[in-house]
Motif scaffolding. Structure first.
Motif, PDB file in Angstrom:
ATOM      1  N   THR A   1     -49.264  92.050  32.960  1.00 29.65           N
ATOM      2  CA  THR A   1     -49.319  93.440  32.516  1.00 29.65           C
ATOM      3  C   THR A   1     -49.582  93.519  31.014  1.00 29.65           C
ATOM      4  O   THR A   1     -50.320  94.397  30.554  1.00 29.65           O
ATOM      5  N   THR A   2     -49.010  92.608  30.256  1.00 26.22           N
ATOM      6  CA  THR A   2     -49.258  92.576  28.809  1.00 26.22           C
ATOM      7  C   THR A   2     -50.739  92.366  28.523  1.00 26.22           C
ATOM      8  O   THR A   2     -51.320  93.030  27.647  1.00 26.22           O
ATOM      9  N   ILE A   3     -51.365  91.454  29.259  1.00 28.39           N
ATOM     10  CA  ILE A   3     -52.808  91.234  29.098  1.00 28.39           C
ATOM     11  C   ILE A   3     -53.587  92.477  29.512  1.00 28.39           C
ATOM     12  O   ILE A   3     -54.556  92.882  28.848  1.00 28.39           O
TER      13      ILE A   3
ATOM     14  N   GLY B   1     -45.564  96.063  30.103  1.00 25.81           N
ATOM     15  CA  GLY B   1     -46.132  95.135  29.137  1.00 25.81           C
ATOM     16  C   GLY B   1     -45.081  94.601  28.191  1.00 25.81           C
ATOM     17  O   GLY B   1     -43.873  94.679  28.451  1.00 25.81           O
ATOM     18  N   GLY B   2     -45.536  94.043  27.049  1.00 20.53           N
ATOM     19  CA  GLY B   2     -44.590  93.471  26.101  1.00 20.53           C
ATOM     20  C   GLY B   2     -45.188  93.325  24.728  1.00 20.53           C
ATOM     21  O   GLY B   2     -46.409  93.402  24.533  1.00 20.53           O
TER      22      GLY B   2
ATOM     23  N   VAL C   1     -46.876  99.962  27.334  1.00 19.72           N
ATOM     24  CA  VAL C   1     -47.065 101.357  27.702  1.00 19.72           C
ATOM     25  C   VAL C   1     -45.791 102.101  27.318  1.00 19.72           C
ATOM     26  O   VAL C   1     -44.680 101.613  27.542  1.00 19.72           O
ATOM     27  N   VAL C   2     -45.967 103.259  26.716  1.00 18.85           N
ATOM     28  CA  VAL C   2     -44.818 104.040  26.238  1.00 18.85           C
ATOM     29  C   VAL C   2     -44.897 105.483  26.772  1.00 18.85           C
ATOM     30  O   VAL C   2     -45.982 105.944  27.136  1.00 18.85           O
ATOM     31  N   PRO C   3     -43.730 106.170  26.828  1.00 18.35           N
ATOM     32  CA  PRO C   3     -42.402 105.773  26.369  1.00 18.35           C
ATOM     33  C   PRO C   3     -41.771 104.727  27.284  1.00 18.35           C
ATOM     34  O   PRO C   3     -41.491 105.006  28.454  1.00 18.35           O
TER      35      PRO C   3
ATOM     36  N   ALA D   1     -58.470  84.669  31.333  1.00 17.58           N
ATOM     37  CA  ALA D   1     -57.788  85.131  30.122  1.00 17.58           C
ATOM     38  C   ALA D   1     -56.599  84.225  29.867  1.00 17.58           C
ATOM     39  O   ALA D   1     -55.675  84.162  30.691  1.00 17.58           O
ATOM     40  N   LEU D   2     -56.605  83.512  28.772  1.00 22.65           N
ATOM     41  CA  LEU D   2     -55.501  82.630  28.415  1.00 22.65           C
ATOM     42  C   LEU D   2     -54.535  83.393  27.524  1.00 22.65           C
ATOM     43  O   LEU D   2     -54.867  83.722  26.377  1.00 22.65           O
ATOM     44  N   ASN D   3     -53.381  83.700  28.065  1.00 17.62           N
ATOM     45  CA  ASN D   3     -52.350  84.403  27.310  1.00 17.62           C
ATOM     46  C   ASN D   3     -51.688  83.409  26.376  1.00 17.62           C
ATOM     47  O   ASN D   3     -51.001  82.491  26.817  1.00 17.62           O
TER      48      ASN D   3
END
Length: 559
Positions: A72-74, A110-111, A116-118, A377-379
């Protein structure tokens, strides 16, 4: 170093009407839930119906470590990066379940600097969708038990009630319960059980329904029990689907929020991928495709679970054609698949990295089976060494796939611009954005042939073994004429097999199907394998022990 919640609490959020304006939606089409959240009105779907679709990007992953690998962060970072390189992009994500939030894995926002906010609202009650789903599910259960109490006109066999109660929390003590105890006025005693809300058929139905009428029809098709004469009883026979639809009428509307960098996010639905179909709602994805040039969505856990179900269930039902797959991997997860203990993943270990890279190889091959171009995608993590990074560079080159490192956790969108550009270039290189996508199997094949196709082609299994109960379940589904549906496999996320201990790319193994369940309303058949359960339990040290709030209302410990 700031925690995720501290970063989120310092976010410069825009009013939700301004976020909507970025995708050409006026406030007339919003139903605000406070200042920073809103639902889209039904009128918006009609307004955008004739627009062409944008490009669809699916983010998936290799088999993860127990802590997850930042898919999710990616996804969020890629959405932010798309805007940084001048692209009109929107995110379509799942809503978090309270189970992981208070358990071990975390939320779904995500992180770091790709959130994603709030964040606090999203990871807790959000706009109430999970509660509405729980209420609708349990209303049907209450109507079943009330029908038994009031004379059982339909002749329901209490021993063959299939539909379970649910709650959006990990609680192993509720997996198997007895209801109706206490006396004559307290119901008919029978065995029952709970599952987590995100594994319920009602959740799957919400995520696959096209509109309110379709939602009501699907709810009515839920197979709830069998009569004493072995004939089926559906929710519509109990006249339950109308009231259930009333409870879900607002939950059916997708939610609009934003990232830390004010990128628009449609967040709606949240089925798990290890015990359900693992994708956000079809309505949200289709709406996003009308509102932006690029839609970035994700499917839960590894590609053997979420992506396979995205392609074979969601895309099949929704007529979607994905344009690119972003396959998330981490060096630490590859070392984990190479046999390194979780506590030692920070140390350089090229031998384990090479051994575990066969897992990445298999996931790349699996995605190519669906005819969709792949970008790895390499996190990036701080513990990744230069030698390990060079190995991954060489490995992807040998596999002939495009790749990019992403540092979106630490840098937000700026850390993902290279990935965003590679994704756009990959889409452009394939016949002006088209793909050769097709599902893995024909849904009209016999159940066993469909399961064999998934097990052998995606998992790499030699064969599929069926318990006596599974054989009985297949015959019942065939008798109902419901066997010509896609398969939703419930399986461990930690391995390509149904055994979480078999890491890397296991060979010469069998998948054991212990039972099957018809989700007639959702439109698929669930096959439960291994020891997978639809009601998770809390770990020895749950995240709930570290979550707190002070006298001013400031939340701490939420990641």
């Amino acid at each position: 170093m700031l925690t995720d919640i501290e970063i989120a609490q310092g976010a410069n959020m825009l009013p939700i009407s301004e976020i909507a304006a970025k995708i050409g939606v006026s406030s007339d089409y919003l139903e605000p839930y406070g200042k920073y959240k809103a639902k889209f009105t039904e009128d918006l779907f009609e307004k955008v119906k004739g627009r062409p679709d944008g490009k669809l990007i699916l983010v998936t992953a290799i088999n993860p470590t127990p802590a997850g690998e930042g898919k999710t962060t990616i996804s969020v970072g890629l959405g932010q990066a798309m805007h940084q390189i001048g692209k009109n992009a929107i995110l379509a994500l799942r809503e978090p379940s309270l189970g992981p939030v208070f358990g071990i894995k975390g939320g779904a926002a995500g992180g770091g600097y790709s959130q994603v906010v709030p964040m606090e609202d999203i990871n807790l009650h959000f706009t109430g969708d999970m509660h509405a789903l729980t209420a609708a599910n349990n209303l049907l259960c209450a109507l079943i038990d009330n029908h038994l109490q009031q004379g059982n006109e339909l002749g329901i066999d209490p021993r063959r009630i299939l539909f379970k109660r649910c709650m959006d929390m990990n609680d192993r003590a509720l997996r198997n319960v007895v209801v109706g105890l206490g006396g004559k006025t307290d119901g008919i005693p029978r065995e029952d059980g709970f599952q987590i809300t995100v594994a319920s058929e009602v959740m799957a139905i919400l995520c696959l329904a096209s509109d309110l009428e379709d939602l009501k029809r699907r709810l009515g098709n839920i197979l709830v029990a069998y009569r004493y004469d072995n004939s089926p009883v559906y929710a519509r026979d109990l006249q339950a689907n109308g009231a259930m639809t009333v409870l879900l009428k607002d939950a059916l509307k997708p939610n609009l929020v934003q990232t830390l960098e004010n990128t628009p996010v449609i967040m709606h639905g949240g089925p798990f991928a290890n015990i359900a179909h693992g994708c956000n709602s079809l309505r949200a994805t289709k709406l996003a495709l009308k509102l932006a040039d690029y839609t970035i969505t994700e499917a839960g856990f590894g590609s053997d679970l979420g992506a396979e179900k995205f392609f074979d269930i969601k895309c099949r039902f929704g007529g979607l054609t994905p344009n690119c797959v972003v396959l998330v991997a981490t060096i630490r997860a590859l070392k984990y698949n190479g046999g390194v203990a979780r506590a030692d993943l920070g140390a350089e270990n090229l031998d384990a990295l090479k051994k575990g890279s066969v897992n990445l190889q298999k996931h790349i091959e699996n995605m190519h089976r669906f005819g969709v171009p792949v970008v790895v995608a390499l996190n990036r993590f701080a513990t990744d060494t230069d030698a390990e990074i060079q190995y991954i560079h060489d490995f992807c080159a040998e596999m002939g796939v495009s790749y990019a490192f992403a540092d979106v956790f630490a840098k937000g969108g700026a850390g993902g611009t290279a990935l965003a550009q590679v994704v756009c270039d990959t889409i452009a290189a394939h016949e002006n954005g088209s793909s050769d996508f097709s599902p893995l199997y024909d849904e009209k094949l016999p159940i066993k042939e469909k399961l064999a196709c998934i097990a052998k082609n995606i998992y790499g299994a030699d064969d599929v073994i069926y318990t006596a109960q599974a054989e009985k379940d297949i015959k019942e589904i065939e008798t109902l004429g419901a066997d010509k549906l896609p398969i939703c496999v419930a399986k461990t996320q930690y391995s390509l097999s149904d055994n979480p201990e078999l890491l890397g790319r296991p060979e010469h193994f069998s998948i054991t199907v212990r039972n099957l369940k018809l989700s007639a309303g959702a439109g698929f058949i669930v096959a439960l394998t291994g020891n997978i359960m639809t009601m998770p339990g809390l770990p020895k040290s749950p995240a709930a022990l570290r979550i707190d709030i002070d006298k001013d209302g400031t939340i701490t410990g939420l990641f």
